[in-house]
Motif scaffolding. Sequence first.
Motif, PDB file in Angstrom:
ATOM      1  N   VAL A  88       0.829  -1.281   0.043  1.00  0.00           N
ATOM      2  CA  VAL A  88      -0.025   0.071   0.018  1.00  0.00           C
ATOM      3  C   VAL A  88       0.861   1.360  -0.031  1.00  0.00           C
ATOM      4  CG1 VAL A  88      -1.552   1.342   1.559  1.00  0.00           C
ATOM      5  CG2 VAL A  88      -2.030  -1.102   1.158  1.00  0.00           C
ATOM      6  N   LEU A  89       1.869   1.188   0.816  1.00  0.00           N
ATOM      7  CA  LEU A  89       2.779   2.396   0.888  1.00  0.00           C
ATOM      8  C   LEU A  89       3.680   2.662  -0.095  1.00  0.00           C
ATOM      9  CD1 LEU A  89       3.591   2.328   4.788  1.00  0.00           C
ATOM     10  CD2 LEU A  89       1.825   3.772   3.601  1.00  0.00           C
ATOM     11  N   GLU A  90       3.708   1.536  -0.792  1.00  0.00           N
ATOM     12  CA  GLU A  90       4.598   1.746  -2.035  1.00  0.00           C
ATOM     13  C   GLU A  90       3.724   1.993  -3.477  1.00  0.00           C
ATOM     14  OE1 GLU A  90       8.427  -0.998  -1.340  1.00  0.00           O
ATOM     15  OE2 GLU A  90       6.883  -2.000  -2.426  1.00  0.00           O
ATOM     16  N   GLY A  91       2.589   2.337  -3.107  1.00  0.00           N
ATOM     17  CA  GLY A  91       1.469   2.838  -4.269  1.00  0.00           C
ATOM     18  C   GLY A  91       0.631   2.005  -4.993  1.00  0.00           C
TER      19      GLY A  91
ATOM     20  N   THR B 279      -7.466  -2.671  -1.742  1.00  0.00           N
ATOM     21  CA  THR B 279      -8.657  -3.107  -1.825  1.00  0.00           C
ATOM     22  C   THR B 279      -9.404  -3.735  -0.689  1.00  0.00           C
ATOM     23  OG1 THR B 279      -7.898  -5.609  -1.928  1.00  0.00           O
ATOM     24  CG2 THR B 279      -7.778  -4.346  -3.760  1.00  0.00           C
ATOM     25  N   GLU B 280     -10.546  -4.132  -0.812  1.00  0.00           N
ATOM     26  CA  GLU B 280     -11.493  -4.447   0.399  1.00  0.00           C
ATOM     27  C   GLU B 280     -10.763  -5.673   0.935  1.00  0.00           C
ATOM     28  OE1 GLU B 280     -15.531  -5.212  -0.715  1.00  0.00           O
ATOM     29  OE2 GLU B 280     -15.776  -2.911  -0.919  1.00  0.00           O
ATOM     30  N   LYS B 281     -10.070  -6.549   0.181  1.00  0.00           N
ATOM     31  CA  LYS B 281      -9.430  -7.712   0.746  1.00  0.00           C
ATOM     32  C   LYS B 281      -8.246  -7.070   1.637  1.00  0.00           C
ATOM     33  CE  LYS B 281      -7.552 -12.200  -0.595  1.00  0.00           C
ATOM     34  NZ  LYS B 281      -6.005 -12.109  -0.174  1.00  0.00           N
ATOM     35  N   THR B 282      -7.568  -6.116   1.546  1.00  0.00           N
ATOM     36  CA  THR B 282      -6.256  -5.463   2.152  1.00  0.00           C
ATOM     37  C   THR B 282      -7.089  -4.996   3.421  1.00  0.00           C
ATOM     38  OG1 THR B 282      -5.499  -4.770   0.046  1.00  0.00           O
ATOM     39  CG2 THR B 282      -4.689  -3.923   2.276  1.00  0.00           C
TER      40      THR B 282
ATOM     41  N   VAL C  13      -4.198   4.670   6.059  1.00  0.00           N
ATOM     42  CA  VAL C  13      -4.284   4.771   4.918  1.00  0.00           C
ATOM     43  C   VAL C  13      -5.078   3.804   4.041  1.00  0.00           C
ATOM     44  CG1 VAL C  13      -2.475   4.257   2.884  1.00  0.00           C
ATOM     45  CG2 VAL C  13      -1.879   5.423   4.948  1.00  0.00           C
ATOM     46  N   VAL C  14      -5.412   2.846   4.584  1.00  0.00           N
ATOM     47  CA  VAL C  14      -6.481   1.743   3.811  1.00  0.00           C
ATOM     48  C   VAL C  14      -7.706   2.402   4.071  1.00  0.00           C
ATOM     49  CG1 VAL C  14      -7.396  -0.506   3.740  1.00  0.00           C
ATOM     50  CG2 VAL C  14      -4.886  -0.166   3.968  1.00  0.00           C
ATOM     51  N   ASP C  15      -8.292   2.756   5.247  1.00  0.00           N
ATOM     52  CA  ASP C  15      -9.553   3.104   5.460  1.00  0.00           C
ATOM     53  C   ASP C  15      -9.767   4.561   4.745  1.00  0.00           C
ATOM     54  OD1 ASP C  15      -9.908   1.249   7.070  1.00  0.00           O
ATOM     55  OD2 ASP C  15     -10.684   2.347   8.951  1.00  0.00           O
ATOM     56  N   ALA C  16      -8.725   5.469   4.362  1.00  0.00           N
ATOM     57  CA  ALA C  16      -8.870   6.242   3.448  1.00  0.00           C
ATOM     58  C   ALA C  16      -9.061   6.177   2.225  1.00  0.00           C
ATOM     59  CB  ALA C  16      -7.720   7.571   3.731  1.00  0.00           C
ATOM     60  N   ALA C  17      -8.559   4.974   1.826  1.00  0.00           N
ATOM     61  CA  ALA C  17      -8.789   4.610   0.232  1.00  0.00           C
ATOM     62  C   ALA C  17     -10.152   3.793  -0.055  1.00  0.00           C
ATOM     63  CB  ALA C  17      -7.321   3.994  -0.199  1.00  0.00           C
ATOM     64  N   VAL C  18     -10.407   3.016   0.994  1.00  0.00           N
ATOM     65  CA  VAL C  18     -11.513   2.160   0.839  1.00  0.00           C
ATOM     66  C   VAL C  18     -12.665   2.323   1.670  1.00  0.00           C
ATOM     67  CG1 VAL C  18     -12.115  -0.413   0.810  1.00  0.00           C
ATOM     68  CG2 VAL C  18      -9.740   0.406   0.408  1.00  0.00           C
TER      69      VAL C  18
ATOM     70  N   GLN D 222     -20.884  -1.372   8.263  1.00  0.00           N
ATOM     71  CA  GLN D 222     -19.847  -1.367   9.257  1.00  0.00           C
ATOM     72  C   GLN D 222     -19.711   0.367   9.681  1.00  0.00           C
ATOM     73  OE1 GLN D 222     -16.003  -2.865   7.576  1.00  0.00           O
ATOM     74  NE2 GLN D 222     -16.969  -4.562   6.689  1.00  0.00           N
ATOM     75  N   ARG D 223     -19.895   1.232   8.891  1.00  0.00           N
ATOM     76  CA  ARG D 223     -19.556   2.387   9.237  1.00  0.00           C
ATOM     77  C   ARG D 223     -20.869   2.784  10.691  1.00  0.00           C
ATOM     78  NH1 ARG D 223     -20.035   3.873   3.844  1.00  0.00           N
ATOM     79  NH2 ARG D 223     -21.971   4.836   4.100  1.00  0.00           N
ATOM     80  N   LEU D 224     -21.824   2.090  10.495  1.00  0.00           N
ATOM     81  CA  LEU D 224     -22.999   2.698  11.439  1.00  0.00           C
ATOM     82  C   LEU D 224     -22.348   1.895  12.776  1.00  0.00           C
ATOM     83  CD1 LEU D 224     -26.187   2.170   9.540  1.00  0.00           C
ATOM     84  CD2 LEU D 224     -25.377   4.326  10.553  1.00  0.00           C
TER      85      LEU D 224
END
Length: 405
Positions: free
Chosen positions: A58-61, A65-68, A101-106, A112-114
């Motif tokens: 992820v940090l290398e660009g 994904t949701e799997k991550t 970083v992952v939550d900002a992208a996915v 889940q949010r609720l």
Amino acid sequence: MQTTLSEEAKRLPRAEEAESILRSCVHCGFCNATCPTYQLLGDELDGPRGRIYLIKQVLEGNEVTEKTQLHLDRCLSCRNCETTCPSGVKYHNLLDIGRAVVDAAVPRPMGQRLLRDGLRAVVPNAGLFKSLTRVGNAFRPLLPGSLKTKLPGQVRPATARPTQQHARQVLMLEGCVLPALSPNTNGAAARVLDRLGISVKPIAQAGCCGAVDYHLNAQKAGLDRARRNIDAWWPAIDAGAEAIVQTASGCGAFVKEYGHLLRDDPAYATKAAKISEMTRDLIEVLREEPLEKLGTCTSQKLAFHCPCTLQHAQKLGGAVEAVLTRLGFNLTSVPDGHLCCGSAGTYSITQPVLSTQLRDNKMRALESGNPEVIATANIGCQTHLAGAGRTPVKHWIELIEDALH
């Protein structure tokens, strides 16, 4: 391991820290041997080494994904891997960075949010949590089984705390869920410390330690709670309080991180470092005192569950057991004592299937020596294990108080 951060990742506030942690990992895989989720699922990506690779990608660009997100969500943050790691990888800090970083992208699904927003609204709010717990217990027969296990059964009410003022004073965090789920625990701690010549000064303005928000990836909100606690404690520290004592090892582990997490905040860095330095789990205070003067009389047979936040985060494994043995308790052997019980803050709610499997495994280990009672040092673990409805589970300080004469 060799790492080349993307230009975007280099602009992250903790980019240098992330790169340093990634480079410290030699991908030996020792961590997988003690990872609870890897043992259950057998998937490389559900072990620390696999999650480190995911965060590295992820940090290398690479694509996020949701799997991550799923594999990072499944981590208990138990830090067992850090105890095992021969290279000293600060995995929990890397996980915090990667999750943000992952939550900002996915974007998460609405359900889940609720759930996460609901947990953040209720759990850190001691008054609201206590009220909802009372309502839940009033309607207990009507609740589904999965919810019943999250509520305490018979709650031991809080009794009066000492009023005598000693020369030695400590502060004590009351916590957010402790007053509702185990209201007598902090009182028991105050009474035992009183017999040792130490007064406890509660600070009402100090609320949730911030861990709930922070580990649900509302990191800014978690750090804001940390700042409010620092402000609340500071006058008493200036007045001579010698320590900030925690009876919940999860809170203690997080407060000890204040100095690291706020190190770049010019207004709070120095104070946060001081707070972390002064923070003590209750056992760190008690084990240094002349316990013989307590006058305990017991040979009670118990099993001690050492929470991950006590043994892996605070490196205090064996400390409570040593004190209980000094005071006459008969401790049974607990196989695989290093493994997580599955509570892990809100994990038992966000990952109920894995959490229940881990709890049942832990209960079998704890009950293998046929104890009369199970003792622990963290309210989350206490409630989670008690939810199995088997051997009684209590905080160890309450057992010590009961043994006084």
